[in-house]
Design a protein around this motif. Structure first.
Motif, mmCIF file in Angstrom:
data_model
loop_
_atom_site.group_PDB
_atom_site.id
_atom_site.type_symbol
_atom_site.label_atom_id
_atom_site.label_comp_id
_atom_site.label_asym_id
_atom_site.label_seq_id
_atom_site.Cartn_x
_atom_site.Cartn_y
_atom_site.Cartn_z
ATOM 1 N N ASN A 24 0.827 -1.216 0.000
ATOM 2 C CA ASN A 24 0.000 0.000 0.000
ATOM 3 C C ASN A 24 0.861 1.266 0.000
ATOM 4 O O ASN A 24 0.561 2.237 0.700
ATOM 5 C CB ASN A 24 -0.957 0.000 1.198
ATOM 6 C CG ASN A 24 -2.129 0.936 0.985
ATOM 7 O OD1 ASN A 24 -2.519 1.199 -0.143
ATOM 8 N ND2 ASN A 24 -2.688 1.443 2.077
ATOM 9 N N VAL A 25 1.945 1.232 -0.791
ATOM 10 C CA VAL A 25 2.864 2.363 -0.873
ATOM 11 C C VAL A 25 2.875 2.893 -2.300
ATOM 12 O O VAL A 25 2.869 2.126 -3.261
ATOM 13 C CB VAL A 25 4.296 1.944 -0.458
ATOM 14 C CG1 VAL A 25 5.308 3.039 -0.760
ATOM 15 C CG2 VAL A 25 4.329 1.594 1.023
ATOM 16 N N LYS A 26 2.884 4.206 -2.414
ATOM 17 C CA LYS A 26 2.995 4.857 -3.719
ATOM 18 C C LYS A 26 4.260 5.695 -3.750
ATOM 19 O O LYS A 26 4.582 6.374 -2.776
ATOM 20 C CB LYS A 26 1.771 5.747 -3.982
ATOM 21 C CG LYS A 26 0.489 4.978 -4.183
ATOM 22 C CD LYS A 26 -0.669 5.907 -4.512
ATOM 23 C CE LYS A 26 -1.951 5.116 -4.734
ATOM 24 N NZ LYS A 26 -3.102 6.018 -5.019
ATOM 25 N N LEU A 27 4.954 5.623 -4.871
ATOM 26 C CA LEU A 27 6.135 6.459 -5.041
ATOM 27 C C LEU A 27 5.697 7.872 -5.396
ATOM 28 O O LEU A 27 4.674 8.068 -6.053
ATOM 29 C CB LEU A 27 7.028 5.886 -6.151
ATOM 30 C CG LEU A 27 7.555 4.466 -5.937
ATOM 31 C CD1 LEU A 27 8.394 4.036 -7.138
ATOM 32 C CD2 LEU A 27 8.377 4.368 -4.653
ATOM 33 N N GLU A 28 6.474 8.838 -4.971
ATOM 34 C CA GLU A 28 6.149 10.220 -5.276
ATOM 35 C C GLU A 28 6.569 10.602 -6.693
ATOM 36 O O GLU A 28 6.034 11.547 -7.273
ATOM 37 C CB GLU A 28 6.829 11.146 -4.262
ATOM 38 C CG GLU A 28 6.317 10.966 -2.840
ATOM 39 C CD GLU A 28 7.073 11.817 -1.836
ATOM 40 O OE1 GLU A 28 7.949 12.603 -2.255
ATOM 41 O OE2 GLU A 28 6.779 11.705 -0.630
ATOM 42 N N THR A 29 7.512 9.848 -7.244
ATOM 43 C CA THR A 29 8.057 10.154 -8.566
ATOM 44 C C THR A 29 7.237 9.484 -9.663
ATOM 45 O O THR A 29 7.052 8.267 -9.639
ATOM 46 C CB THR A 29 9.515 9.652 -8.659
ATOM 47 O OG1 THR A 29 10.253 10.156 -7.550
ATOM 48 C CG2 THR A 29 10.156 10.082 -9.968
ATOM 49 N N PRO A 30 6.729 10.247 -10.621
ATOM 50 C CA PRO A 30 6.037 9.628 -11.761
ATOM 51 C C PRO A 30 7.010 8.757 -12.552
ATOM 52 O O PRO A 30 8.140 9.166 -12.828
ATOM 53 C CB PRO A 30 5.587 10.836 -12.594
ATOM 54 C CG PRO A 30 5.623 11.999 -11.665
ATOM 55 C CD PRO A 30 6.739 11.712 -10.699
ATOM 56 N N LEU A 31 6.563 7.553 -12.895
ATOM 57 C CA LEU A 31 7.426 6.603 -13.592
ATOM 58 C C LEU A 31 7.066 6.493 -15.068
ATOM 59 O O LEU A 31 5.893 6.540 -15.438
ATOM 60 C CB LEU A 31 7.323 5.221 -12.941
ATOM 61 C CG LEU A 31 7.834 5.082 -11.507
ATOM 62 C CD1 LEU A 31 7.524 3.691 -10.972
ATOM 63 C CD2 LEU A 31 9.338 5.360 -11.436
ATOM 64 N N GLU A 45 15.492 3.747 -13.092
ATOM 65 C CA GLU A 45 14.799 4.968 -13.505
ATOM 66 C C GLU A 45 14.806 6.011 -12.393
ATOM 67 O O GLU A 45 15.068 7.198 -12.632
ATOM 68 C CB GLU A 45 13.365 4.664 -13.930
ATOM 69 C CG GLU A 45 12.616 5.921 -14.370
ATOM 70 C CD GLU A 45 11.193 5.675 -14.842
ATOM 71 O OE1 GLU A 45 10.404 6.629 -14.817
ATOM 72 O OE2 GLU A 45 10.873 4.528 -15.234
ATOM 73 N N LEU A 46 14.523 5.579 -11.173
ATOM 74 C CA LEU A 46 14.520 6.506 -10.046
ATOM 75 C C LEU A 46 15.896 7.125 -9.842
ATOM 76 O O LEU A 46 16.023 8.325 -9.544
ATOM 77 C CB LEU A 46 14.081 5.784 -8.764
ATOM 78 C CG LEU A 46 12.616 5.332 -8.708
ATOM 79 C CD1 LEU A 46 12.384 4.452 -7.486
ATOM 80 C CD2 LEU A 46 11.669 6.531 -8.682
ATOM 81 N N ASP A 47 16.929 6.320 -10.018
ATOM 82 C CA ASP A 47 18.300 6.808 -9.879
ATOM 83 C C ASP A 47 18.581 7.875 -10.928
ATOM 84 O O ASP A 47 19.168 8.921 -10.631
ATOM 85 C CB ASP A 47 19.273 5.634 -10.016
ATOM 86 C CG ASP A 47 20.704 6.005 -9.646
ATOM 87 O OD1 ASP A 47 20.888 6.826 -8.729
ATOM 88 O OD2 ASP A 47 21.639 5.490 -10.283
ATOM 89 N N GLY A 48 18.137 7.614 -12.152
ATOM 90 C CA GLY A 48 18.345 8.573 -13.234
ATOM 91 C C GLY A 48 17.624 9.892 -12.993
ATOM 92 O O GLY A 48 18.051 10.952 -13.472
ATOM 93 N N ASN A 52 16.034 10.074 -4.751
ATOM 94 C CA ASN A 52 16.698 9.270 -3.718
ATOM 95 C C ASN A 52 15.750 8.753 -2.647
ATOM 96 O O ASN A 52 15.900 7.623 -2.173
ATOM 97 C CB ASN A 52 17.814 10.092 -3.070
ATOM 98 C CG ASN A 52 18.950 10.369 -4.027
ATOM 99 O OD1 ASN A 52 19.270 9.542 -4.872
ATOM 100 N ND2 ASN A 52 19.559 11.532 -3.917
ATOM 101 N N VAL A 53 14.777 9.561 -2.241
ATOM 102 C CA VAL A 53 13.851 9.114 -1.199
ATOM 103 C C VAL A 53 13.015 7.943 -1.713
ATOM 104 O O VAL A 53 12.809 6.953 -0.995
ATOM 105 C CB VAL A 53 12.950 10.282 -0.729
ATOM 106 C CG1 VAL A 53 11.877 9.773 0.220
ATOM 107 C CG2 VAL A 53 13.793 11.348 -0.041
ATOM 108 N N ASP A 54 12.552 8.023 -2.953
ATOM 109 C CA ASP A 54 11.799 6.910 -3.524
ATOM 110 C C ASP A 54 12.682 5.679 -3.728
ATOM 111 O O ASP A 54 12.205 4.540 -3.621
ATOM 112 C CB ASP A 54 11.144 7.317 -4.842
ATOM 113 C CG ASP A 54 9.794 7.991 -4.643
ATOM 114 O OD1 ASP A 54 9.206 7.819 -3.560
ATOM 115 O OD2 ASP A 54 9.324 8.677 -5.567
ATOM 116 N N LEU A 55 13.946 5.884 -4.026
ATOM 117 C CA LEU A 55 14.887 4.764 -4.118
ATOM 118 C C LEU A 55 14.944 4.022 -2.784
ATOM 119 O O LEU A 55 14.832 2.789 -2.731
ATOM 120 C CB LEU A 55 16.288 5.272 -4.475
ATOM 121 C CG LEU A 55 16.688 5.314 -5.940
ATOM 122 C CD1 LEU A 55 17.968 6.111 -6.116
ATOM 123 C CD2 LEU A 55 16.867 3.908 -6.488
#
Length: 199
Positions: A24-31, A45-48, A52-55
């Motif tokens: 039940n977790v959502k990343l803040e970064t659009p993928l 992708e998150l690294d690119g 960092n927080v979503d990583l």
């Protein structure tokens, strides 16, 4: 792919989206990656994108319970320091569970939270142990479901607490926490070899 997140043999092969949904977790970064993308693909992708927080959030979910708790314990050690003289009851109990997982060591970890000082952030380690199998504990509590992703959230919180103590090397330390989780995800112990520490 850069290879930074390759060979994560300890991490499930399920799509990252599935693991996120289960907790039940959502990343803040659009993928841009499709829903079928692996953890490795999403981490890359998150690294690119410098997310960092979503990583850290995804790594806390993807690591298996023992590895996740160990990752949290290493962050706690960064705060309190090495050695028995610096450890808290919660940290000691969580580390003991990592090396000998079972109801006994889990029970000690759960009990440690009740007696911890209110400002003891290492309780996050014990909380990650408590929720490690998706329940609220041992005995009768083993029949009660834990909050979705409770163990992961606790491990993530422990790492965030550690980051908050590092104002002088904030960015470098975040990268260290990421690389530490990756090393653990590959079967390592998360400790830098140049320190002379073995598995």
């Amino acid at each position: 792919m850069s290879g930074r997140f390759s060979k994560l043999t300890k991490i499930p092969t399920d799509p990252a989206a599935k693991l996120l949904a289960q907790t039940n977790v959502k990343l803040e970064t659009p993928l841009d990656a499709p829903a079928s993308a692996s953890v490795e693909e999403v981490l890359t992708e998150l690294d690119g994108k410098g997310a960092n927080v979503d990583l850290l959030r995804l790594l806390s979910i993807a690591l298996p319970p023992r590895e996740r708790v160990w990752w949290a314990c290493l962050a706690a050690r960064d705060i309190v320091g090495p050695g028995v003289e610096n450890e808290t009851a919660s940290l000691q109990a969580a580390e003991a569970w990592v090396f000998r997982p079972g109801d006994d060591t889990r029970g000690v970890a759960i009990d440690s939270m009740e007696h911890a000082d209110k400002d003891d952030v290492t309780v996050h380690c014990a909380m990650s142990v408590m929720y490690s199998d998706g329940t609220l504990g041992t005995g009768d509590m083993a029949q009660v479901p834990a909050p979705p992703g409770g163990s992961s959230i606790a491990a993530f919180a422990m790492n965030i607490e550690a980051i908050a103590t590092r104002t002088d090397d904030f960015d470098a330390y975040i990268q260290e926490l990421i690389d530490r989780a990756v090393d653990i995800g590959r079967g390592g112990n998360g400790k830098r070899k140049e320190k002379g520490e073995g598995v």
